[in-house]
Design a protein around this motif. Structure first.
Motif, PDB file in Angstrom:
ATOM      1  N   TRP A 222       0.835  -1.205   0.000  1.00 21.51           N
ATOM      2  CA  TRP A 222       0.000   0.000   0.000  1.00 21.51           C
ATOM      3  C   TRP A 222       0.866   1.249   0.000  1.00 21.51           C
ATOM      4  CZ3 TRP A 222       0.009   3.631   3.999  1.00 21.51           C
ATOM      5  CH2 TRP A 222      -0.957   4.649   3.894  1.00 21.51           C
ATOM      6  N   SER A 223       1.923   1.271   0.846  1.00 20.48           N
ATOM      7  CA  SER A 223       2.721   2.502   0.898  1.00 20.48           C
ATOM      8  C   SER A 223       3.494   2.720  -0.396  1.00 20.48           C
ATOM      9  CB  SER A 223       3.628   2.566   2.122  1.00 20.48           C
ATOM     10  OG  SER A 223       4.380   1.406   2.266  1.00 20.48           O
ATOM     11  N   SER A 224       3.948   1.636  -1.052  1.00 18.46           N
ATOM     12  CA  SER A 224       4.601   1.827  -2.361  1.00 18.46           C
ATOM     13  C   SER A 224       3.624   2.407  -3.363  1.00 18.46           C
ATOM     14  CB  SER A 224       5.118   0.505  -2.928  1.00 18.46           C
ATOM     15  OG  SER A 224       5.816  -0.193  -1.949  1.00 18.46           O
ATOM     16  N   LEU A 225       2.377   1.861  -3.374  1.00 20.23           N
ATOM     17  CA  LEU A 225       1.357   2.367  -4.307  1.00 20.23           C
ATOM     18  C   LEU A 225       1.063   3.830  -4.050  1.00 20.23           C
ATOM     19  CD1 LEU A 225      -1.196  -0.549  -4.449  1.00 20.23           C
ATOM     20  CD2 LEU A 225      -0.191   0.609  -6.407  1.00 20.23           C
ATOM     21  N   MET A 226       0.917   4.181  -2.774  1.00 20.89           N
ATOM     22  CA  MET A 226       0.588   5.567  -2.419  1.00 20.89           C
ATOM     23  C   MET A 226       1.709   6.511  -2.845  1.00 20.89           C
ATOM     24  SD  MET A 226      -2.399   5.774  -1.079  1.00 20.89           S
ATOM     25  CE  MET A 226      -2.473   7.314  -0.198  1.00 20.89           C
ATOM     26  N   LEU A 227       2.952   6.051  -2.686  1.00 21.66           N
ATOM     27  CA  LEU A 227       4.079   6.906  -3.077  1.00 21.66           C
ATOM     28  C   LEU A 227       4.085   7.128  -4.576  1.00 21.66           C
ATOM     29  CD1 LEU A 227       6.911   5.667  -0.758  1.00 21.66           C
ATOM     30  CD2 LEU A 227       6.283   8.041  -1.131  1.00 21.66           C
ATOM     31  N   GLU A 228       3.745   6.070  -5.338  1.00 19.62           N
ATOM     32  CA  GLU A 228       3.701   6.216  -6.805  1.00 19.62           C
ATOM     33  C   GLU A 228       2.627   7.208  -7.221  1.00 19.62           C
ATOM     34  OE1 GLU A 228       3.093   2.432  -8.702  1.00 19.62           O
ATOM     35  OE2 GLU A 228       4.781   1.623  -7.562  1.00 19.62           O
ATOM     36  N   ASP A 229       1.457   7.083  -6.547  1.00 17.73           N
ATOM     37  CA  ASP A 229       0.336   7.946  -6.940  1.00 17.73           C
ATOM     38  C   ASP A 229       0.599   9.403  -6.639  1.00 17.73           C
ATOM     39  OD1 ASP A 229      -2.401   5.671  -6.118  1.00 17.73           O
ATOM     40  OD2 ASP A 229      -1.162   5.950  -7.907  1.00 17.73           O
TER      41      ASP A 229
END
Lengths: 230, 86
Positions: A222-229
């Protein structure tokens, strides 16, 4: 979350909340027993035809109804102090999250490694999908790894707010210019709801808090996805 | 010494408990680490030494301080209006 006609606390999702819940049960039982006893004595006194005009003093009962309340108070104080000190123990957090209160939304910052920050607005009632909870859902949730001690630093960017999640047993005032620390451990995975707990203007009732506890790998994804977004 | 700092930084999870700030109010903890990082930077730069040991303070203040506070203080430092002594 709370449900209609609810009388007691929400199910505990952290060890501290479990303790608080059990203590409340204990103290409430004592209070109910005393109240029942007193109510019984009152009705008994009021409904008897007997009278006693000659009693002068009563050393024994005086001793009993002094010692007994003192004992009851000690029985309440000891678990209470135990929990108070338990909540104050030095914990070693795995993660620090900052919860910043704004008019009228929360923003969360996860800056231990990268600079992850995002806002969390309430989902308006007309935009809810079936099954979602009115006035409680947010567009972005504060995701935390389960069974990990999490430190939350609560502050505000404008006026006073308060960050509260009842099932985790957490409430901490958000004061501008001040960093208030609280901590919790989510004992189980789940979604835990709370609401702003300090009057902060027109939409004070419409800036809820949603904490989602997930296994560690899900948290990392989740945190990787949030950072990408971002 | 430098290797210890490296190791500590590699194993860094989040700001550890700091006995100087044991209570609920962690404002000073954030402020102190921000100051300590920039003082350390300034001092080691002046000596011409590697500033890697200062990175510990940086990790800690990044963990603790709200982003808006850090931005505000960085701007103040650039403008020369920063209220702390560095």
């Amino acid at each position: 979350m709370a449900h209609p006609t609810q009388l007691g606390f929400q199910d505990a999702a952290s060890p501290v909340m479990e303790e608080l819940l059990h203590f409340h049960d204990h103290a409430l039982m004592i209070v109910l027993l005393i109240s029942t006893l007193v109510l019984y004595i009152i009705t008994a006194m009021v409904s008897t035809k007997l009278t006693n005009k000659y009693i002068l003093d009563s050393q024994e009962i005086e001793i009993v109804w002094t010692i007994l309340p003192a004992v009851i108070l000690v029985l309440i104080a000891l678990p209470s102090l135990r929990i108070l000190y338990l909540m104050d123990e030095i914990n070693d957090p795995h993660l620090t999250i900052k919860a910043m209160g704004h008019q009228w939304y929360w923003s969360y910052e996860y800056t231990d490694y990268e600079n992850l920050g995002f806002d969390s607005y309430m989902i308006p009632t007309q935009d809810l999908t079936p099954g979602q909870f009115r006035l409680l859902e947010t567009d972005h949730r504060m995701v935390v790894p389960m069974e990990s001690p999490v430190r939350v630093l609560v502050s505000a960017e404008d006026v006073l707010h308060s960050w509260a999640v009842p099932s985790l047993g957490v409430k901490m005032d958000a004061v501008p210019g001040r960093l208030n620390q609280t901590a919790f451990i989510a004992s189980r995975p789940g979604v835990f709801y709370g609401q702003c707990s300090e009057i902060c203007g027109a939409n004070h009732s419409f800036m809820p808090i949603v904490v989602e506890a997930v296994p560690l790998e899900h948290f990392e994804n989740w945190s990787s996805l949030m950072l990408e977004d971002a | 010494m430098a290797e210890d700092i490296q190791q500590k930084l590699e194993k860094y999870r989040t700001a550890p408990f700091d006995a100087r700030f044991p209570n609920q109010n962690q404002t000073r903890n954030c402020w102190q680490n921000y100051l300590d990082y920039h003082r350390c930077q300034k001092a080691l730069d002046a000596k011409g030494v590697d500033t890697a040991p200062c990175d510990w303070y940086k990790r800690v203040y990044k963990s603790l301080c709200p982003l808006s506070w850090i931005e505000k203080w960085d701007t103040q430092r650039e403008d020369g209006t920063f209220p702390g002594k560095i």
